[in-house]
Design an enzyme around this catalytic site. Structure first.
Site, PDB file in Angstrom:
ATOM      1  CG  ASP A  18      -1.978  -1.469   1.577  1.00  0.00           C
ATOM      2  OD1 ASP A  18      -1.937  -1.590   0.271  1.00  0.00           O
ATOM      3  OD2 ASP A  18      -2.468  -1.697   2.021  1.00  0.00           O
ATOM      4  CE  LYS A  21       2.680  -2.669  -4.270  1.00  0.00           C
ATOM      5  NZ  LYS A  21       1.939  -2.128  -3.106  1.00  0.00           N
ATOM      6  N   GLY A  45      -4.466  -4.441  -3.828  1.00  0.00           N
ATOM      7  CA  GLY A  45      -5.319  -3.378  -4.219  1.00  0.00           C
ATOM      8  C   GLY A  45      -4.575  -2.012  -4.478  1.00  0.00           C
ATOM      9  CG  HIS A  46      -1.998  -2.189  -6.959  1.00  0.00           C
ATOM     10  ND1 HIS A  46      -0.895  -2.586  -7.895  1.00  0.00           N
ATOM     11  CD2 HIS A  46      -1.753  -2.797  -6.254  1.00  0.00           C
ATOM     12  CE1 HIS A  46      -0.584  -4.285  -7.406  1.00  0.00           C
ATOM     13  NE2 HIS A  46      -0.366  -3.753  -5.725  1.00  0.00           N
ATOM     14  CD  GLN A 228       1.594  -9.269  -2.188  1.00  0.00           C
ATOM     15  OE1 GLN A 228       1.742  -9.734  -2.730  1.00  0.00           O
ATOM     16  NE2 GLN A 228      -0.587  -9.009  -2.573  1.00  0.00           N
TER      17      GLN A 228
END
Ligand code: GDP
Ligand code: IMO
Ligand code: MG
Length: 450
Positions: A18, A21, A45-46, A228
């Protein structure tokens, strides 16, 4: 037309995920022909924000918003077909067409319903020692991969009775029914479901290693997008409180089938402070009233699960380690604006552990849990200006520039990109950094024109 990158670039998280990225990959993507994900699954979750519109990518690489970019989901990713289809549908409903430019490796492992059940049972069993996973079936799918009883995307093509897919699913469901209490799963139903997804999946399935190597041979630049972060890496992270894949640089090669020499640069993404979702030691974690302030300012809630993120000071021990383990050549520092209201900032420069001073994270969780962070303090810039939305380095308050300089010094890699807001445009690209070349005309106008 943005210029084309001449280098291939890996973009990796340098903390516990988080780090931002998604924003940075989206920003850099127009300079690349291909954006490829090498590991993880829809635990990621990007977030990408374009003119106030929010897109959260879980499985699909964050380059997908740019129509000229081909996106690859590599063999090292674990794919839940239902999650993939939901994400494609979401994008499609918002005018983003993925047709013909989203490829999925035939060697990627599939997440099936029994993986989620096994994970829930394992987390229950662990009780207070639970990992705090995203409950997406990621770990058990990688377990089956390592145990050589997994199902791969290419296997879905042949669901004939007596075939490998049928036999493997029968065997895995039988094992699941023995391990999990509650209603049993019917393997025939699982098989039917697995076979059904093939029709929609098939046009996207490819030998993605071959595709990438052909692209690289043709000098079409590739951006490798990590999920990650280093501290969640199964080998180099805070084991066992980690994810089940290699979020560090080696994962790019094994997860995509490319050689190490094609990676020309490694960009580490770091937040200007630290967050972590899930359980496990976190040396610089703040106590609740203080953590809550950062959480509120930084909107620190998981992009996949909505869970509140734990918040703490910048941990230079961890970031320096990430720079070394991954050979990071530059950093992108995100969320500097979140610190705008603080009078004073702390940076962890070492750990005190059992009477010793450590400058590297210890290997065992017991040692890490007993580490006391050693801080140095720097003045904030709440009284002298703001960084929020700054697009020119000259607009940053002197104390913010000093903070960045110190983080750079302690981390051992230069900061190439400074992010001052969640929107694509809220970004400073240092002109003398390689990122200026990757960004070219995608950089904010005032940066370009100088
Ligand atoms: P990722 O998993 O590394 O892609 O990061 P996430 O998307 O899970 O979390 C990063 C969050 O911070 C998202 O909500 C982004 O929109 C937001 N974000 C990224 N960069 C910045 C920044 O510079 N400032 C602020 N305030 N938010 C940012
Ligand atoms: P992105 O790509 C932050 C964490 C989970 C949990 C641990 C194991 O958005 O940075 P898992 O479901 O992977 O078995 O959970 O890893 N985790 C993440 N934390 N960002 C992520 O991805 C994460 N993916 C997994 O919270 O602690
Ligand atoms: Mg995330």
């Amino acid at each position: 037309m943005p210029p084309t990158a001449t280098d291939n670039l890996a973009v990796l998280g340098a903390q516990w995920g988080d780090e931002g990225k998604g924003k940075i990959v989206d920003l850099l993507s127009p300079a690349f022909a291909v954006v490829a994900r090498s590991q993880g699954g829809h635990n990621a979750g990007h977030t990408v924000i374009v003119d106030g519109d929010e897109f959260i990518l879980h499985l699909i690489p964050s380059g997908i918003l740019h129509p000229g970019v081909t996106c690859v989901i590599g063999n090292g990713v674990v794919v839940d077909p239902a999650a993939l289809f939901a994400e494609i549908d979401q994008l499609q409903s918002r005018g983003i067409d993925t047709g013909g430019r989203l490829l999925v490796s035939s060697r990627a492992h599939v997440i099936l319903p029994y993986h989620r059940d096994l994970e829930a049972a394992s987390e229950d069993r662990l009780g207070a020692q639970r990992i705090g996973t995203t409950s997406r079936g990621i770990g058990p799918s990688y377990e089956h991969k390592a145990a050589r009883c997994g199902v791969r995307i290419g296997d879905l093509a042949d669901a004939r009775p007596g075939g490998r897919l049928a036999a493997q699913i029968e065997s895995n469901v039988t094992a699941r029914n023995r391990a999990v209490t509650g209603p049993a799963l019917d393997w025939r139903q699982v098989l039917e479901e697995a076979a059904r997804v093939w029709e929609r999946l098939q046009p996207m399935v490819a030998d993605t290693s071959r595709y990438l190597n052909d692209a690289l041979d043709a000098r079409r630049p590739v951006l490798f997008e990590g999920a990650q972060g280093t501290m969640l890496d199964i080998d180099h992270g805070t084991y066992p409180y980690v994810t089940s894949s290699n979020a560090t640089i080696g994962g790019v090669c094994t997860g995509l089938g490319v050689g190490p020499r094609v990676i020309d640069g490694v960009l580490g993404i770091v937040k200007a402070y630290t967050t972590r979702v899930g359980e496990g030691p976190f040396p610089t974690e703040l106590d609740e009233p203080q953590a809550e302030r950062l959480r509120a300012w930084g909107r620190e809630y998981g992009a996949s699960t909505g869970r509140p993120r734990r918040c703490g000071w910048f941990d230079a021990v961890g970031v320096r380690y990430a720079v070394r383990v991954n050979g990071m050549t530059a950093l992108a520092m995100t969320k500097l604006d979140v610190l705008d209201n603080l009078d004073e900032l702390r940076i962890c420069t070492g750990y005190r552990c059992g009477g010793e001073m450590l400058t590297d994270p210890p290997a065992t969780i017991g040692e890490l849990a007993s580490c006391e962070p050693v801080y140095e303090t720097m003045p904030g810039w709440s009284g002298s200006g703001r960084t929020a939305g700054a697009r020119d380095e000259r607009d940053l308050p002197a104390a913010a520039r000093a903070y960045l300089e110190r983080l750079e010094e302690l981390s051992g890699a230069p900061v190439a990109i400074i992010s001052t807001g969640s929107d694509r445009g809220d970004t400073i690209v240092r002109r003398d950094s390689p990122a200026a070349r990757w960004l070219g005309s995608c950089a904010p106008a005032d940066e370009r024109d100088r």
